[in-house]
Design a protein around this motif. Structure first.
Motif, short mmCIF file in Angstrom:
data_model
loop_
_atom_site.label_atom_id
_atom_site.label_comp_id
_atom_site.label_asym_id
_atom_site.label_seq_id
_atom_site.Cartn_x
_atom_site.Cartn_y
_atom_site.Cartn_z
N MET A 1 0.82 -1.20 0.00
CA MET A 1 0.00 0.00 0.00
C MET A 1 0.86 1.26 0.00
O MET A 1 0.41 2.30 -0.42
CB MET A 1 -0.94 -0.04 1.21
CG MET A 1 -1.84 1.15 1.36
SD MET A 1 -3.11 1.13 0.10
CE MET A 1 -3.92 2.65 0.45
N ALA A 5 -0.04 4.51 -1.91
CA ALA A 5 -0.33 5.69 -1.08
C ALA A 5 0.49 6.87 -1.58
O ALA A 5 -0.02 7.99 -1.70
CB ALA A 5 -0.04 5.40 0.38
N PRO A 30 -9.40 7.77 1.55
CA PRO A 30 -9.04 6.49 2.19
C PRO A 30 -7.74 6.58 2.99
O PRO A 30 -7.59 5.91 4.01
CB PRO A 30 -8.89 5.51 1.02
CG PRO A 30 -9.16 6.25 -0.22
CD PRO A 30 -9.47 7.66 0.11
N LEU A 31 -6.83 7.42 2.55
CA LEU A 31 -5.55 7.56 3.26
C LEU A 31 -5.75 8.28 4.59
O LEU A 31 -5.10 7.93 5.59
CB LEU A 31 -4.55 8.32 2.39
CG LEU A 31 -4.22 7.67 1.05
CD1 LEU A 31 -3.28 8.55 0.24
CD2 LEU A 31 -3.62 6.29 1.25
N ALA A 33 -8.46 8.12 6.34
CA ALA A 33 -9.12 7.13 7.19
C ALA A 33 -8.12 6.14 7.78
O ALA A 33 -8.31 5.66 8.90
CB ALA A 33 -10.19 6.38 6.39
N GLU A 34 -7.04 5.87 7.04
CA GLU A 34 -6.02 4.95 7.53
C GLU A 34 -4.99 5.65 8.42
O GLU A 34 -4.14 4.99 9.01
CB GLU A 34 -5.31 4.28 6.36
CG GLU A 34 -6.19 3.31 5.61
CD GLU A 34 -5.48 2.67 4.43
OE1 GLU A 34 -4.24 2.64 4.42
OE2 GLU A 34 -6.19 2.23 3.51
N GLY A 35 -5.05 6.97 8.49
CA GLY A 35 -4.19 7.71 9.41
C GLY A 35 -2.86 8.18 8.84
O GLY A 35 -1.94 8.47 9.61
N TYR A 36 -2.73 8.28 7.55
CA TYR A 36 -1.50 8.78 6.95
C TYR A 36 -1.33 10.27 7.28
O TYR A 36 -2.21 11.08 6.98
CB TYR A 36 -1.51 8.61 5.42
CG TYR A 36 -1.20 7.21 4.97
CD1 TYR A 36 0.09 6.83 4.66
CD2 TYR A 36 -2.21 6.26 4.85
CE1 TYR A 36 0.38 5.54 4.24
CE2 TYR A 36 -1.94 4.97 4.42
CZ TYR A 36 -0.64 4.62 4.13
OH TYR A 36 -0.36 3.35 3.71
N TRP A 40 -3.27 13.86 5.95
CA TRP A 40 -3.92 14.87 6.79
C TRP A 40 -3.43 16.26 6.43
O TRP A 40 -4.22 17.20 6.36
CB TRP A 40 -3.63 14.60 8.28
CG TRP A 40 -4.55 13.62 8.87
CD1 TRP A 40 -4.28 12.32 9.20
CD2 TRP A 40 -5.93 13.82 9.19
NE1 TRP A 40 -5.40 11.72 9.71
CE2 TRP A 40 -6.42 12.62 9.73
CE3 TRP A 40 -6.78 14.91 9.08
CZ2 TRP A 40 -7.74 12.48 10.15
CZ3 TRP A 40 -8.09 14.77 9.52
CH2 TRP A 40 -8.55 13.56 10.03
#
Length: 98
Positions: A1, A5, A30-31, A33-36, A40
């Motif tokens: 990923m 990403a 989606p990134l 949501a995954e915490g990247y 942010w």
């Protein structure tokens, strides 16, 4: 990923640079949501692009487009002060029109 990403972040940066915040939003959602962390940071740029476009829409007397951009910016939930200010402006405009 990690590779995909990186590619998604790069494409999102290009979309923001070319004034396409909805495309960048779709790519980074989606990134985020995954915490990247980078996603942010980029989300804040996307929100600023939405607010800038909403402001232009208001200048061209198109509050419906401004509301759509506001809702999209709020969906990213970055806590940007400009989003709250835009909401107040649009609410006041609605009150005046009523």
């Amino acid at each position: 990923m990690a590779g995909s990403a990186w590619l998604a972040l790069r494409q999102a940066q290009e979309a923001v640079a070319n004034r396409r915040p909805e495309e960048a939003h779709r790519l980074i959602e989606p990134l985020v949501a995954e915490g990247y962390r980078r996603a942010w940071r980029l989300a804040r740029e996307v929100v600023r692009a939405y607010v800038a476009r909403a402001t232009q829409s208001l200048d061209h007397d198109n509050p419906d487009a401004a509301w759509r951009d506001l809702l999209a910016a709020e969906a990213l939930n970055t806590g940007e002060k400009a989003v709250a200010e835009l909401r107040q402006t649009l609410a006041r405009l609605g009150m005046v029109q009523a």
